[in-house]
Enzyme design. Sequence first.
Site, PDB file in Angstrom:
ATOM      1  N   VAL A  91       0.832  -1.309  -0.130  1.00 43.26           N
ATOM      2  CA  VAL A  91       0.044  -0.001  -0.019  1.00 43.26           C
ATOM      3  C   VAL A  91       0.908   1.186   0.081  1.00 43.26           C
ATOM      4  O   VAL A  91       0.632   2.097  -0.713  1.00 43.26           O
ATOM      5  CB  VAL A  91      -0.922   0.052   0.901  1.00 43.26           C
ATOM      6  CG1 VAL A  91      -1.819   1.226   1.077  1.00 43.26           C
ATOM      7  CG2 VAL A  91      -2.088  -1.215   1.209  1.00 43.26           C
ATOM      8  N   ALA A 105      -6.016  19.489  -3.930  1.00 39.67           N
ATOM      9  CA  ALA A 105      -5.775  20.215  -2.724  1.00 39.67           C
ATOM     10  C   ALA A 105      -5.502  21.558  -2.721  1.00 39.67           C
ATOM     11  O   ALA A 105      -5.488  22.241  -1.558  1.00 39.67           O
ATOM     12  CB  ALA A 105      -4.421  19.364  -2.322  1.00 39.67           C
ATOM     13  N   GLU A 143     -10.207   6.285   5.503  1.00 35.36           N
ATOM     14  CA  GLU A 143     -11.018   6.159   4.546  1.00 35.36           C
ATOM     15  C   GLU A 143     -10.543   4.446   3.996  1.00 35.36           C
ATOM     16  O   GLU A 143     -11.266   3.794   3.622  1.00 35.36           O
ATOM     17  CB  GLU A 143     -10.882   7.042   3.395  1.00 35.36           C
ATOM     18  CG  GLU A 143     -11.826   6.591   2.004  1.00 35.36           C
ATOM     19  CD  GLU A 143     -13.370   6.616   2.460  1.00 35.36           C
ATOM     20  OE1 GLU A 143     -13.933   7.698   2.942  1.00 35.36           O
ATOM     21  OE2 GLU A 143     -13.902   5.463   2.357  1.00 35.36           O
ATOM     22  N   GLY A 180      -1.266  -9.220  -3.850  1.00 32.24           N
ATOM     23  CA  GLY A 180      -1.237  -8.148  -2.961  1.00 32.24           C
ATOM     24  C   GLY A 180      -2.616  -7.853  -2.133  1.00 32.24           C
ATOM     25  O   GLY A 180      -2.795  -6.912  -1.462  1.00 32.24           O
ATOM     26  N   LYS A 187     -13.141  -4.296  10.397  1.00 30.86           N
ATOM     27  CA  LYS A 187     -13.753  -3.533   9.670  1.00 30.86           C
ATOM     28  C   LYS A 187     -15.440  -3.275   9.894  1.00 30.86           C
ATOM     29  O   LYS A 187     -15.710  -2.182  10.090  1.00 30.86           O
ATOM     30  CB  LYS A 187     -13.698  -3.947   7.857  1.00 30.86           C
ATOM     31  CG  LYS A 187     -12.325  -3.853   7.554  1.00 30.86           C
ATOM     32  CD  LYS A 187     -12.265  -4.724   6.218  1.00 30.86           C
ATOM     33  CE  LYS A 187     -10.784  -4.715   5.738  1.00 30.86           C
ATOM     34  NZ  LYS A 187     -10.702  -5.608   4.423  1.00 30.86           N
ATOM     35  N   GLY A 202      -6.012  -4.385  -2.599  1.00 27.37           N
ATOM     36  CA  GLY A 202      -4.982  -4.322  -3.637  1.00 27.37           C
ATOM     37  C   GLY A 202      -4.326  -3.051  -3.682  1.00 27.37           C
ATOM     38  O   GLY A 202      -4.839  -2.062  -3.127  1.00 27.37           O
TER      39      GLY A 202
HETATM   40  N1  HSE Z   1      -6.557  -8.571   3.132  1.00 29.91           N
HETATM   41  C1  HSE Z   1      -7.565  -7.338   2.977  1.00 29.91           C
HETATM   42  C2  HSE Z   1      -8.317  -8.041   2.106  1.00 29.91           C
HETATM   43  C3  HSE Z   1      -6.952  -6.172   2.539  1.00 29.91           C
HETATM   44  O1  HSE Z   1      -8.418  -9.145   1.563  1.00 29.91           O
HETATM   45  O2  HSE Z   1      -9.740  -7.605   1.847  1.00 29.91           O
HETATM   46  C4  HSE Z   1      -7.763  -5.044   2.277  1.00 29.91           C
HETATM   47  O3  HSE Z   1      -8.277  -4.690   3.719  1.00 29.91           O
END
Ligand code: HSE
Length: 396
Positions: free
Chosen positions: A12, A31, A124, A182, A200, A298
Amino acid sequence: MVNIAILGFGTVGSGVAEVMEENRGRIALAAGEEISVKTIVDVRDFPDSPFRDRLTRDFSAVERDPDISVVVETIGGVGVAYDFTKRSILAGKSVVTSNKELVAVHGLELLALAKEKNVNYLFEASVGGGIPIIRPITQCLAANEIDEIYGILNGTTNYILTRMIGEGCPFDDVLRDAQRLGYAEADPSADVKGYDAARKICILADLCFGKNVDPAAISVEGIGGIDLTDVERAGELGYRIKLLGRAYRLPDGRVTAYVAPHLIEKDKLIAGVKGVMNGIVVHGNALGECMFYGAGAGKRPTASAVAADVIDAVKHRERRRMVGWEPSEPGFLADVRDMAVRWYVRFEGAADESSLEPVKTLAHGGERVFVTGRLTARELDAALGDAKVLARFRIL
Ligand code: HSE
């Protein structure tokens, strides 16, 4: 010109540097001034990176640099990331993060600290990868009483389920692909066991219901118990199986939050969310129902959300965004096992079938598959008695 730092140059963090560079003109326009990545902190060397001249191992170089007003934390976890975030805020810098674990576990404290120091802590990218969801909840839907939010919140498990179901691919192969692309966490068991989705849904519950929901206090079930037999049986009954994070408010004001696989009617929009995509459904008392859909993991989708927060932090350097929630009192969180829902249950042997209030049934050899009426987990267990339970999932 505003200078920023990036802590953690992994998937990231490097994506953020790339997007900030690639879209420099567009970002400056949004910005109101140019934004430059001045310093990148990582313990690793990146000799081939075009950003190698900005790399340091020394966080205090950022902490002490008065020219850096925004810090991007993409380290992950609650160790070093927590320490560096606190120190950045204490040094008067806004912090932007994709770190859902840190926000879910320490968000209450970090947001209070940011308020005290009159800086912003923005996150976010912590939910839904590139999907705008935090800002819609805190701004666009701010006039609603939200009574429910649920979603496919983990790209890795949705990717795994989609390929296992669609192509019959073995679990390990698909997980390896997810890691290569990723999507997966450093420790992929956080994805597979549902902990990532739990963090989350807790962040979403915090924001929607205004009080802290601790990820360690909610019921979490991952995708390990999903058998291809259940995928087939669910299909015969008109459902798809998806891992959902869900939180809702009860009439008495308490909130329940949990993560578990669910059967979802095939024609519901969210049942069609495939691969690494995420889908989040929000119910507001003025809005009704709304679904957010997009890339949930990703490098570049996540970087897109982080970079947007950087722009916001730069634009609001002199003002605080009113984002936050309160501590919760004991008893605020209701146990999901006490909530009556419909169930899919596959079992062998004798059960008290009348108590299951069967809606749909299937028989495959010695196996029975029932879609039940609304029962709590305890009532379901009592009705199943000594039957050998092969699978049981909630129905959305
Ligand atoms: N490992 C998390 C997923 C990454 O697969 O959603 C994003 O938060």
